[in-house]
Design a protein around this motif. Structure first.
Motif, PDB file in Angstrom:
ATOM      1  N   GLN A  37       0.812  -1.216   0.000  1.00 42.71           N
ATOM      2  CA  GLN A  37       0.000   0.000   0.000  1.00 42.71           C
ATOM      3  C   GLN A  37       0.849   1.270   0.000  1.00 42.71           C
ATOM      4  OE1 GLN A  37      -3.509   0.006  -0.139  1.00 42.71           O
ATOM      5  NE2 GLN A  37      -3.130   2.165  -0.593  1.00 42.71           N
ATOM      6  N   HIS A  38       1.967   1.274   0.745  1.00 45.60           N
ATOM      7  CA  HIS A  38       2.744   2.510   0.876  1.00 45.60           C
ATOM      8  C   HIS A  38       3.461   2.893  -0.419  1.00 45.60           C
ATOM      9  CE1 HIS A  38       6.032  -0.409   1.660  1.00 45.60           C
ATOM     10  NE2 HIS A  38       6.832   0.539   1.204  1.00 45.60           N
ATOM     11  N   GLU A  55      -0.645  -3.676   3.787  1.00 46.56           N
ATOM     12  CA  GLU A  55       0.477  -3.007   4.439  1.00 46.56           C
ATOM     13  C   GLU A  55       1.661  -3.965   4.592  1.00 46.56           C
ATOM     14  OE1 GLU A  55       0.667   0.081   4.987  1.00 46.56           O
ATOM     15  OE2 GLU A  55      -1.426   0.665   4.661  1.00 46.56           O
ATOM     16  N   GLN A  57       6.160  -3.760   5.656  1.00 44.91           N
ATOM     17  CA  GLN A  57       7.226  -2.906   6.176  1.00 44.91           C
ATOM     18  C   GLN A  57       7.961  -2.250   5.010  1.00 44.91           C
ATOM     19  OE1 GLN A  57      10.079  -4.906   8.629  1.00 44.91           O
ATOM     20  NE2 GLN A  57      11.028  -3.020   9.352  1.00 44.91           N
ATOM     21  N   ASP A  58       8.194  -0.953   5.129  1.00 49.05           N
ATOM     22  CA  ASP A  58       8.952  -0.220   4.124  1.00 49.05           C
ATOM     23  C   ASP A  58      10.406  -0.692   4.183  1.00 49.05           C
ATOM     24  OD1 ASP A  58      10.505   1.739   2.757  1.00 49.05           O
ATOM     25  OD2 ASP A  58       8.907   3.194   3.005  1.00 49.05           O
TER      26      ASP A  58
END
Length: 390
Positions: A37-38, A55, A57-58
């Motif tokens: 999503q990011h 979602e 983790q970046d």
């Protein structure tokens, strides 16, 4: 034809595939990118459509955390090991683990989209497993110098072969075709040759500044250390570069850095800076005498495409093989290790040499000719159509 793009969830892994995606869309095919999503806003900024997987983790934030654990002012080169065979084997655990986690949702989304072809980057393993399950051909698209070979693949198979077997496959499938935008003579020796494709810069979009439309009256130096130099601990590395440039004679500087680097950081060269905004490199690279960067393949290939000599201060992962190939081909030089990277006089001498001696420029021109002689992404579309059987 419906094409699904599946990459490791970081912007730099999608960017090299964007020109091929445009070529496929220009030929009338539907292209979507699966992404956390990011990263949906980034995918949209490239002109492509996205299927959000939820979602995650970046990955850059995770890297930032590792670097900060080494100390508040640690540079990546201080915090992370120089890559060796074991390093690349260990790197595969991340993509393999992510594949096992996202596979159920990815499979659900992919079945709904019903792709005829899947394109992935070398670090993405989910696209290969998905292609095997759906019976869809998979194309691997390299991003540049590709160190993800023996050790990476061994770990990938060790972790994912059991997962693949549970899905009715014999093991993690191999891609049917590998596409490579890296000039063959620049690629790692001994690596399986991929299908050459012309590298087209995918650095984003911007307005061409007036100074980029004129030939510079003095040597122009570009400084670019990726999209998150401050967050990834490169602030002091940039400081060493600025100090070295300050010692040079009459030169001008383009700081192709994102917002977040404070003006006082480069005050030592304030009188030489003509631009300090985050401009796409391809808008002005041909006007530069040299570029100083971290060793990212996107930055480096954009410089080769413009025949601009390079000085690289490698920080982690594939920065090192890029730097080594740069020096081996004569298209530039690199400075390894914190001790040498903080030697301002040493960097100054290398910059003087790259600016004023013709050898690096001549080698860069030869590599530029290799890039420009490769078939365009559009020329590969018929082969991809045949591979997909459409």
């Amino acid at each position: 034809m419906r094409v699904l793009i599946s990459t490791w969830p970081a912007s730099g892994h999608l960017q090299p595939i964007v020109p091929l995606s445009w070529a496929l869309r220009g030929a009338g095919h539907e292209v979507v990118v699966t992404t956390p999503q990011h990263l949906v806003p980034f995918v949209k900024s490239t002109g492509l459509d996205a299927i959000a997987l939820g979602e995650e983790q970046d990955q850059k934030m995770m890297l930032q955390g590792i670097i900060q654990q080494a100390g508040e002012n640690a540079s990546p080169a201080e915090a992370l090991p120089r890559p060796d065979r074991q390093f690349w084997g260990n790197i595969a655990y991340g993509p393999a683990g992510r594949t096992a986690e996202v596979l159920p949702l990815l499979l659900e989304k992919a079945k709904a989209f019903a792709p005829d072809l899947i394109v992935s980057d070398p670090m993405d393993l989910s696209g290969r497993l998905l292609g095997g399950i759906l019976g869809v051909p998979v194309v691997r698209h390299r991003w540049g110098v590709d160190p993800l070979t023996e050790a990476f693949e061994e770990t990938a198979h060790m972790v994912l072969d059991p997962v693949a077997q549970q899905m009715g496959l014999t093991g993690l499938p191999e891609p049917e075709l590998t596409i490579d935008p890296c000039p063959p003579s620049f690629q790692l020796p001994g690596l399986e040759q991929g299908r050459p494709v012309r590298y087209l810069p995918s650095n984003g979009f911007g307005a061409v500044p007036a100074w980029a439309l004129e030939e510079p009256s003095k040597p122009r130096i570009c400084v670019s250390f990726g999209s998150m130099p401050k967050e990834l601990g490169m602030r002091k590395v940039l400081g060493w570069v600025y100090e070295a440039i300050a010692r040079l004679g009459d030169v001008e500087v383009v700081l192709a850095v994102p917002n977040g680097i404070d003006a006082e950081d480069h005050s030592v060269i304030a009188d030489k800076v003509i631009s300090s905004s985050h401009l796409p490199l391809n808008l002005f690279m041909r006007t530069c005498s040299v570029i100083v960067h971290h060793g990212g393949s996107g930055t480096g290939l954009t410089a080769l495409n413009a025949a601009t000599p390079q000085l690289v201060l490698p920080q982690f992962a594939d920065h090192f093989p890029w730097a080594e190939r740069l020096e081996a081909t004569g298209a530039g030089a690199f400075v390894e290790g914190t001790e040498k990277q903080q030697d301002v006089s040493f960097i100054q001498d290398l910059l003087e040499e790259l600016i004023h001696k013709p050898e690096a420029k001549e080698a860069s021109l030869a590599l530029q000719a290799e890039i420009h002689g490769a078939p365009s992404p559009a020329a590969l579309v018929p082969e991809l159509e045949a591979l997909a059987g459409v």
